[in-house]
Write an enzyme that holds these catalytic residues in place. Structure first.
Site: not given
Ligand SMILES: *Cc1c(COP(=O)(O)O)cnc(C)c1O
Length: 389
Positions: A48, A146, A276, A324
């Site tokens: 997956k 679940r 930043y 980013m």
């Protein structure tokens, strides 16, 4: 080493120096380890989330040739991607929430997981339309809360199956909640196994044909501990070289290595800041290198001022906020660090200054998450290169 071109990367992606290298020999090695632990049980690798970020088609092709008998995925879309890539082995779609796409399931020759009446009815309709029976695996909720039929609903689900003979249950599965937790919670796994045995017996009594049915429960952790190993096992993370239990770590080989390069190098003065929010302030004259990999590539922002990378075989700290597209590292103590040097963010590196490795577990600890999330976070913007020794 032969480096194969990434199949899915567009040429512009493959130009960048930030890339993930997937070692196919490591995948085969890990499959052998898993097969040894599985004994007589069949091994169905879980691919997956794009094969835990390694590229599901390439991983499936490698493991299919190396003897994997079938695969598990979460989504129908993931199964179709593997079929389109030419994978012929059986594919189990574990989710069961495929938007009622039962005809697609039937025509694509994939095996769905079912646990409620609507799924049985939908699958039966598709089977009638196709003029042949549909097979499915039945999932039981033994403690995960679940997905899966609840213990109290086993008999009514059996009645639903009896009313729809077009649907044939060929597998019975459950999922373990605590297999990778520390051994003190292993009573929970034992309880789940006991409930799974009880569910099997009750389904049989309620008329569901259970002889020859394939039962499976174990993920990597359970398999490596030798717990809950029934007729088949569903290992994911172990195949990619991460052991969810400490004792088996040494046997497995990390399959993915993520590397970038130094694209900028500058010396800042004591008191200067980096990035930043000026989150890092230099306490000395500092050599700061920029690498073109940021949180959009899967380098968690949680690693700001916390994580490490490898340059010339030596560890160097990430400084300032991960942004980013880029991150900065402190290479003051990395003698000879230069533009174009390889920077390893995940995996091993050997260089003039030594040899080391950044494991997915280490990154996970810094980022406050688990190795599964570290691997699956490496984004599609990072081209995958497949290596064959
Ligand atoms: C993801 C998953 C697995 C594999 O788990 P690992 O811990 O990666 O081995 C097995 N079964 C189910 C139902 C899963 O969702």
């Amino acid at each position: 080493m032969r480096v194969l071109k990434p199949r899915r990367a567009a040429p512009a992606d493959a130009v960048r120096s930030t890339r993930a290298e997937v070692n196919l020999a490591a995948l085969r090695h890990n499959l052998r380890v898993v097969l040894r632990h599985a004994g007589k049980a069949r091994v169905w690798p879980v691919l997956k989330a794009d094969g835990y970020g390694h590229g599901a088609p390439a991983v499936a092709r490698t493991l299919e040739r190396a003897g994997a008998e079938g695969f598990c995925v979460a989504l129908l879309e993931e199964a179709i991607e593997l079929r389109d890539a030419g994978i012929r082995a059986p594919i189990l779609v574990m989710g069961g929430y495929d938007g009622g796409a039962y005809e697609e399931i039937a025509t694509r020759d994939v095996v769905p997981v079912i646990y409620d009446a609507a799924q049985i009815e939908g699958l039966a309709r598709a089977a009638r339309a196709m003029g042949r029976p549909a097979v499915a695996h039945l999932k039981v909720d033994t403690g995960m809360a679940r997905l899966g039929v609840r213990m109290r609903d086993l008999e009514s689900l059996a009645a639903e199956l009896a009313a729809h003979p077009e649907v044939r249950v060929t597998g019975l599965m459950t999922h373990l909640a605590c297999a990778d937790a520390d051994p003190s919670s292993h009573d929970f796994t034992a309880e789940q196994v006991a409930r799974f045995e009880e569910a099997t017996a009750r389904l049989r009594r309620a008329g569901v044909p259970c002889d020859g049915i394939v039962r499976h429960a174990a993920n990597s952790a359970a398999l490596l501990r030798g717990e809950a190993v029934f007729d088949a096992v569903r290992p994911g993370i172990a195949l990619f070289g991460v052991s969810p239990i400490a004792s088996a770590g040494g046997e497995l080989r990390a399959a993915m290595r993520v590397r970038s390069e130094i694209v900028d190098l500058r010396t800042i003065d004591e008191g200067d800041s980096v990035g930043y929010g000026a989150l890092f302030r230099a306490k000395r004259s500092t050599r700061v290198a920029t690498i073109p990999m940021g949180y959009a590539d899967g380098l968690s922002r949680q690693l700001s001022n916390r994580g490490h990378v490898l340059v010339r075989g030596q560890r160097a700290p990430i400084v300032g906020a991960v942004s980013m597209d880029m991150s900065m590292i402190d290479v003051t103590d990395v003698a000879g660090a230069a533009l174009g040097d390889e920077v390893v963010v995940l995996g091993g590196q050997e260089g003039p200054l030594g040899k080391g490795a950044i494991t997915a577990d280490e990154v996970a600890a810094h980022a406050g998450t688990i190795a599964w999330e570290v691997l699956t976070s490496i984004s599609r913007r990072v081209p995958r290169f497949y290596r064959e020794p």
